[in-house]
Design a protein around this motif. Structure first.
Motif, PDB file in Angstrom:
ATOM      1  N   ILE A  11       0.914  -1.239  -0.021  1.00 44.13           N
ATOM      2  CA  ILE A  11       0.134   0.152   0.085  1.00 44.13           C
ATOM      3  C   ILE A  11       0.950   1.288  -0.163  1.00 44.13           C
ATOM      4  O   ILE A  11       1.502   1.509   1.039  1.00 44.13           O
ATOM      5  CB  ILE A  11      -0.915   0.069   1.298  1.00 44.13           C
ATOM      6  N   PRO A  12       1.039   2.024  -1.277  1.00 45.90           N
ATOM      7  CA  PRO A  12       1.699   3.080  -1.253  1.00 45.90           C
ATOM      8  C   PRO A  12       0.927   4.420  -0.347  1.00 45.90           C
ATOM      9  O   PRO A  12      -0.431   4.302  -0.416  1.00 45.90           O
ATOM     10  CB  PRO A  12       1.610   3.553  -2.558  1.00 45.90           C
ATOM     11  N   ALA A  13       1.631   5.056   0.265  1.00 42.71           N
ATOM     12  CA  ALA A  13       1.006   6.201   0.981  1.00 42.71           C
ATOM     13  C   ALA A  13       1.845   7.374   0.966  1.00 42.71           C
ATOM     14  O   ALA A  13       2.962   7.589   1.350  1.00 42.71           O
ATOM     15  CB  ALA A  13       0.866   5.924   2.453  1.00 42.71           C
ATOM     16  N   ASN A  15       1.002  11.269   2.069  1.00 43.95           N
ATOM     17  CA  ASN A  15       0.318  12.247   3.003  1.00 43.95           C
ATOM     18  C   ASN A  15      -1.109  11.421   2.857  1.00 43.95           C
ATOM     19  O   ASN A  15      -2.125  12.194   2.817  1.00 43.95           O
ATOM     20  CB  ASN A  15       0.287  13.488   2.130  1.00 43.95           C
ATOM     21  N   GLU A  16      -1.121  10.594   3.907  1.00 34.18           N
ATOM     22  CA  GLU A  16      -2.313   9.752   4.304  1.00 34.18           C
ATOM     23  C   GLU A  16      -2.763   9.733   5.622  1.00 34.18           C
ATOM     24  O   GLU A  16      -3.483   8.783   5.903  1.00 34.18           O
ATOM     25  CB  GLU A  16      -2.226   8.226   3.519  1.00 34.18           C
ATOM     26  N   GLU A  17      -2.183  10.617   6.313  1.00 27.11           N
ATOM     27  CA  GLU A  17      -2.372  10.559   7.743  1.00 27.11           C
ATOM     28  C   GLU A  17      -3.862  10.408   8.115  1.00 27.11           C
ATOM     29  O   GLU A  17      -4.228  10.024   9.157  1.00 27.11           O
ATOM     30  CB  GLU A  17      -2.057  11.992   8.376  1.00 27.11           C
ATOM     31  N   ARG A  72      12.346  11.063  -0.510  1.00 26.22           N
ATOM     32  CA  ARG A  72      11.690  11.999  -0.983  1.00 26.22           C
ATOM     33  C   ARG A  72      10.317  11.410  -1.784  1.00 26.22           C
ATOM     34  O   ARG A  72      10.321  10.193  -1.586  1.00 26.22           O
ATOM     35  CB  ARG A  72      12.462  12.774  -2.059  1.00 26.22           C
ATOM     36  N   ASN A  73       9.688  12.131  -2.187  1.00 21.56           N
ATOM     37  CA  ASN A  73       8.611  11.556  -3.178  1.00 21.56           C
ATOM     38  C   ASN A  73       8.949  11.222  -4.425  1.00 21.56           C
ATOM     39  O   ASN A  73       9.461  11.835  -5.221  1.00 21.56           O
ATOM     40  CB  ASN A  73       7.754  12.840  -3.451  1.00 21.56           C
ATOM     41  N   PHE A  74       8.834   9.982  -4.596  1.00 21.11           N
ATOM     42  CA  PHE A  74       9.252   9.279  -5.864  1.00 21.11           C
ATOM     43  C   PHE A  74       8.077   8.917  -6.870  1.00 21.11           C
ATOM     44  O   PHE A  74       8.347   8.497  -7.751  1.00 21.11           O
ATOM     45  CB  PHE A  74       9.991   8.130  -5.713  1.00 21.11           C
ATOM     46  N   GLY A  75       6.903   9.052  -6.075  1.00 17.37           N
ATOM     47  CA  GLY A  75       5.723   8.618  -7.006  1.00 17.37           C
ATOM     48  C   GLY A  75       5.238   7.445  -6.725  1.00 17.37           C
ATOM     49  O   GLY A  75       5.799   6.299  -6.301  1.00 17.37           O
ATOM     50  N   HIS A  76       3.834   7.155  -7.008  1.00 12.19           N
ATOM     51  CA  HIS A  76       3.121   6.054  -6.721  1.00 12.19           C
ATOM     52  C   HIS A  76       3.476   4.666  -7.281  1.00 12.19           C
ATOM     53  O   HIS A  76       3.766   3.724  -6.578  1.00 12.19           O
ATOM     54  CB  HIS A  76       1.652   6.450  -7.419  1.00 12.19           C
ATOM     55  N   ASP A  96      -4.797   0.894  -2.629  1.00  9.67           N
ATOM     56  CA  ASP A  96      -4.548   2.113  -2.418  1.00  9.67           C
ATOM     57  C   ASP A  96      -4.639   2.516  -0.985  1.00  9.67           C
ATOM     58  O   ASP A  96      -5.701   1.797  -0.134  1.00  9.67           O
ATOM     59  CB  ASP A  96      -5.364   3.257  -3.138  1.00  9.67           C
ATOM     60  N   ALA A  97      -4.056   3.459  -0.274  1.00  6.82           N
ATOM     61  CA  ALA A  97      -4.286   3.678   1.079  1.00  6.82           C
ATOM     62  C   ALA A  97      -5.521   4.486   1.409  1.00  6.82           C
ATOM     63  O   ALA A  97      -6.098   4.475   2.443  1.00  6.82           O
ATOM     64  CB  ALA A  97      -3.059   4.573   1.610  1.00  6.82           C
ATOM     65  N   ASP A  98      -6.143   4.941   0.282  1.00  5.48           N
ATOM     66  CA  ASP A  98      -7.281   5.642   0.714  1.00  5.48           C
ATOM     67  C   ASP A  98      -8.635   4.983   0.668  1.00  5.48           C
ATOM     68  O   ASP A  98     -10.018   5.394   0.741  1.00  5.48           O
ATOM     69  CB  ASP A  98      -7.697   7.084  -0.309  1.00  5.48           C
ATOM     70  N   LEU A  99      -8.472   3.397   0.463  1.00  3.29           N
ATOM     71  CA  LEU A  99      -9.686   2.722   0.453  1.00  3.29           C
ATOM     72  C   LEU A  99     -10.453   2.685  -0.367  1.00  3.29           C
ATOM     73  O   LEU A  99     -11.683   2.435  -0.535  1.00  3.29           O
ATOM     74  CB  LEU A  99     -10.331   2.820   1.961  1.00  3.29           C
ATOM     75  N   GLN A 100     -10.210   3.396  -1.744  1.00  3.37           N
ATOM     76  CA  GLN A 100     -10.842   3.298  -3.140  1.00  3.37           C
ATOM     77  C   GLN A 100     -11.167   2.027  -3.688  1.00  3.37           C
ATOM     78  O   GLN A 100     -11.822   1.735  -4.373  1.00  3.37           O
ATOM     79  CB  GLN A 100     -10.236   4.410  -4.064  1.00  3.37           C
ATOM     80  N   ASP A 101      -9.859   0.943  -3.197  1.00  8.59           N
ATOM     81  CA  ASP A 101      -9.949  -0.384  -3.576  1.00  8.59           C
ATOM     82  C   ASP A 101     -10.290  -1.204  -2.191  1.00  8.59           C
ATOM     83  O   ASP A 101      -9.449  -1.195  -1.476  1.00  8.59           O
ATOM     84  CB  ASP A 101      -8.676  -0.674  -4.253  1.00  8.59           C
ATOM     85  N   SER A 136     -12.098  11.874 -18.935  1.00 10.09           N
ATOM     86  CA  SER A 136     -10.667  11.985 -19.094  1.00 10.09           C
ATOM     87  C   SER A 136     -10.199  10.549 -18.771  1.00 10.09           C
ATOM     88  O   SER A 136      -9.250  10.037 -19.612  1.00 10.09           O
ATOM     89  CB  SER A 136      -9.965  12.779 -18.004  1.00 10.09           C
ATOM     90  N   TYR A 137     -10.700   9.665 -17.945  1.00  4.48           N
ATOM     91  CA  TYR A 137     -10.239   8.312 -17.505  1.00  4.48           C
ATOM     92  C   TYR A 137     -10.607   7.362 -18.760  1.00  4.48           C
ATOM     93  O   TYR A 137      -9.763   6.722 -19.170  1.00  4.48           O
ATOM     94  CB  TYR A 137     -11.102   7.722 -16.623  1.00  4.48           C
ATOM     95  N   PHE A 138     -11.917   7.468 -19.288  1.00  5.25           N
ATOM     96  CA  PHE A 138     -12.303   6.853 -20.482  1.00  5.25           C
ATOM     97  C   PHE A 138     -11.444   7.049 -21.665  1.00  5.25           C
ATOM     98  O   PHE A 138     -10.894   6.178 -22.253  1.00  5.25           O
ATOM     99  CB  PHE A 138     -13.646   7.273 -20.918  1.00  5.25           C
TER     100      PHE A 138
HETATM  101  N1  UDP Z   1       0.580   7.880  -3.649  1.00  9.65           N
HETATM  102  C1  UDP Z   1       1.836   7.820  -3.582  1.00  9.65           C
HETATM  103  N2  UDP Z   1       2.981   8.527  -4.211  1.00  9.65           N
HETATM  104  C2  UDP Z   1       2.323   9.779  -4.697  1.00  9.65           C
HETATM  105  C3  UDP Z   1       0.964   9.927  -5.087  1.00  9.65           C
HETATM  106  C4  UDP Z   1       0.074   8.924  -4.514  1.00  9.65           C
HETATM  107  O1  UDP Z   1       2.314   6.754  -3.073  1.00  9.65           O
HETATM  108  O2  UDP Z   1       3.239  10.655  -5.165  1.00  9.65           O
HETATM  109  C5  UDP Z   1      -0.342   6.712  -3.216  1.00  9.65           C
HETATM  110  C6  UDP Z   1      -1.615   7.532  -2.413  1.00  9.65           C
HETATM  111  O3  UDP Z   1      -1.148   7.907  -1.112  1.00  9.65           O
HETATM  112  C7  UDP Z   1      -2.504   6.640  -2.629  1.00  9.65           C
HETATM  113  C8  UDP Z   1      -2.181   5.816  -4.213  1.00  9.65           C
HETATM  114  O4  UDP Z   1      -0.633   6.147  -4.416  1.00  9.65           O
HETATM  115  O5  UDP Z   1      -2.664   5.335  -1.799  1.00  9.65           O
HETATM  116  C9  UDP Z   1      -3.114   6.422  -5.177  1.00  9.65           C
HETATM  117  O6  UDP Z   1      -2.976   7.816  -4.826  1.00  9.65           O
HETATM  118  P1  UDP Z   1      -4.497   8.745  -5.126  1.00  9.65           P
HETATM  119  O7  UDP Z   1      -5.601   8.498  -4.280  1.00  9.65           O
HETATM  120  O8  UDP Z   1      -3.888  10.476  -4.996  1.00  9.65           O
HETATM  121  O9  UDP Z   1      -4.617   8.579  -6.589  1.00  9.65           O
HETATM  122  P2  UDP Z   1      -6.091   8.332  -7.615  1.00  9.65           P
HETATM  123  O10 UDP Z   1      -7.329   7.928  -6.625  1.00  9.65           O
HETATM  124  O11 UDP Z   1      -6.587   9.599  -8.401  1.00  9.65           O
HETATM  125  O12 UDP Z   1      -5.710   7.162  -8.425  1.00  9.65           O
END
Ligand code: UDP
Ligand code: MG
Length: 200
Positions: A11-13, A15-17, A72-76, A96-101, A136-138
């Motif tokens: 689970i990448p995170a 700023n997910e406090e 540092r921030n390397f990206g998702h 995802d950390a935000d529980l969208q999945d 946009s997703y489509f």
């Molecule tokens: N995330 C990350 N690094 C980033 C941006 C996002 O690790 O630079 C993580 C984020 O915490 C989340 C997941 O990647 O768990 C998806 O990110 P987000 O919810 O912002 O994306 P979306 O919902 O738009 O796909």
């Protein structure tokens, strides 16, 4: 399949406090459903809020929750790739950390894995987002499919589970700038998509 199988959740995170307490709660509850030992590997992707601090506390409280910390921030996608390198499970999930999945969907995925599928990925059934974002997703996914030489399933995100064999294969690839779901499709093996509702 080994006698005792373990599940790793990556689970990448970033700023997910705000989501972490809920995430811990939902995962612990859902773990009753997947009925096997598990580890959660959270990757702090250079967060500037309390994420890393909370991950340390979480690990002290519950050793099944582990974390990696980026300088540092390397990206998702990089965060996911690091998680894949450290995952010890026989089967590995990406969330995802935000529980969208929703972690409650994983038992359905695991059933397919037990049937012999090696990559089981979520296919987004419905988007609760605004029309413009949905459009946009489509367009993004279809444009991507059109430009790619390999077939990437439409409307599939990173949400998936993968067999150890596939994870080992992905970990051996030399690519540094990774698009995980593209590589996941490229490596082959027995793959199947499962429709699910992505939460907003
Ligand atoms: N995330 C990350 N690094 C980033 C941006 C996002 O690790 O630079 C993580 C984020 O915490 C989340 C997941 O990647 O768990 C998806 O990110 P987000 O919810 O912002 O994306 P979306 O919902 O738009 O796909
Ligand atoms: Mg999100």
């Amino acid at each position: 399949v080994p006698l005792v199988t373990m599940l790793s959740l990556i689970i990448p995170a970033f700023n997910e406090e705000e989501n972490l307490p809920k995430l811990h709660e939902r995962l612990t509850a859902a773990s009753d459903l997947w009925k096997m030992p598990f580890e959660v590997i959270l990757i702090d992707d250079g967060s500037t809020d309390k994420t890393l601090h909370m991950l340390r506390e979480l690990h002290q409280k519950d050793q099944r929750f582990k974390y990696l910390s980026f300088s540092r921030n390397f990206g998702h996608q990089t965060a996911i790739s690091a998680g894949l390198c450290y995952a010890a499970g026989d089967v590995v999930a990406i969330l995802d950390a935000d529980l969208q999945d929703p972690p409650e969907e994983l038992p359905r995925f695991l059933d397919k894995w037990r049937e012999g599928y090696q990559v089981i990925y979520g296919v987004r059934r419905k988007r609760k987002e605004h029309l413009l974002k949905r459009m946009s997703y489509f367009l993004f996914y279809r444009l991507m499919a059109w430009m790619s030489s390999i077939e990437i399933p439409l409307d599939a995100g990173d949400f998936c589970i993968m067999d150890r064999v596939v994870v080992d294969h992905l970990n051996q690839l030399p690519e540094r700038n990774r698009f995980v779901r593209g590589l996941r499709s490229w490596v082959g093996y027995r793959q199947i998509g499962i429709p699910y509702e992505r939460h907003s």
